[in-house]
Design an enzyme around this catalytic site. Sequence first.
Site, mmCIF file in Angstrom:
data_model
loop_
_atom_site.group_PDB
_atom_site.id
_atom_site.type_symbol
_atom_site.label_atom_id
_atom_site.label_comp_id
_atom_site.label_asym_id
_atom_site.label_seq_id
_atom_site.Cartn_x
_atom_site.Cartn_y
_atom_site.Cartn_z
ATOM 1 N N CYS A 1 26.875 66.741 24.137
ATOM 2 C CA CYS A 1 27.256 65.615 23.285
ATOM 3 C C CYS A 1 26.423 64.372 23.563
ATOM 4 O O CYS A 1 26.177 63.567 22.655
ATOM 5 C CB CYS A 1 28.742 65.303 23.448
ATOM 6 S SG CYS A 1 29.265 65.078 25.151
ATOM 7 N N HIS B 1 33.192 63.340 26.509
ATOM 8 C CA HIS B 1 32.609 63.350 25.168
ATOM 9 C C HIS B 1 31.972 62.007 24.845
ATOM 10 O O HIS B 1 32.570 60.952 25.042
ATOM 11 C CB HIS B 1 33.668 63.688 24.117
ATOM 12 C CG HIS B 1 33.078 63.904 22.752
ATOM 13 N ND1 HIS B 1 32.140 64.880 22.492
ATOM 14 C CD2 HIS B 1 33.275 63.259 21.570
ATOM 15 C CE1 HIS B 1 31.801 64.832 21.212
ATOM 16 N NE2 HIS B 1 32.472 63.854 20.641
ATOM 17 N N ASN C 1 30.029 61.168 15.061
ATOM 18 C CA ASN C 1 30.588 62.072 16.069
ATOM 19 C C ASN C 1 30.086 63.489 15.823
ATOM 20 O O ASN C 1 30.225 64.033 14.718
ATOM 21 C CB ASN C 1 32.115 62.028 15.998
ATOM 22 C CG ASN C 1 32.784 62.630 17.211
ATOM 23 O OD1 ASN C 1 32.296 63.597 17.787
ATOM 24 N ND2 ASN C 1 33.919 62.065 17.591
#
Length: 235
Positions: free
Chosen positions: A79, A170, A185
């Site tokens: 991520c 994250h 995202n």
Amino acid sequence: QQPRPSCDPLLDTWPPLAPTRRRTRERMVQVHSIKDLAGEDDAAQDKIPAAAREMPVDGEQLPTEFHGLYHEKQIGALCAVHALNNLVQRRQFDEVELASLAHELDAAEAAALEGSRLSGEEGSGNVRADGFFSVQVIVTALQRAGLSCAPARLQVPEREQGFILNRREHWFALRRLGSDWFDLNSMFPHPKHMSPTHLALFFQAHIDMGYSIFVVRGAYPRAPLEDDPAGLMCL
């Protein structure tokens, strides 16, 4: 091929993974490609709830272009890589580069401690075997790209150009193009548009959820949509 497990903390209500005999690997590994970051049990996972199935969990199979926006989707625990590339709106960072940078930071930290380590400490403090990177790696990577990264005060967030957010494991990016904001995202199937007036509510909600917010300033690479006002209006 089954999708990989998510690293999104908003999905912490997933059923827990079945117990395995393999111990968690926290040591540093040599990274030459994304395959080196894959665990031996990538395909093993428990049932995934409907909310998770609506989100992509294998970005290798999904496009990065969405009506002129660059948007990488989630691959494994990368991520941080996705957040950086989504922020600058192009593929500028990769897991090999960040792993090398993590090694540099490890060496600098060891030198500052005169090569000593705490008892029982092994491996890297800046990258895990699954490809999750520390905030130090992200800040340094942005600095080398001509961008600064610091905790955000959020006094007038709509005047900024971009943010990265983190909670637990994250990272994801917000980016302004023109006067419009986009939630990039990597767990989403496509970017989400936000108006400037919605931005403050968005930040407050994420602060309440325990997110850390960092403002990113400097000379961003020019995104194609910034030269295409008509394209922005179509989003």
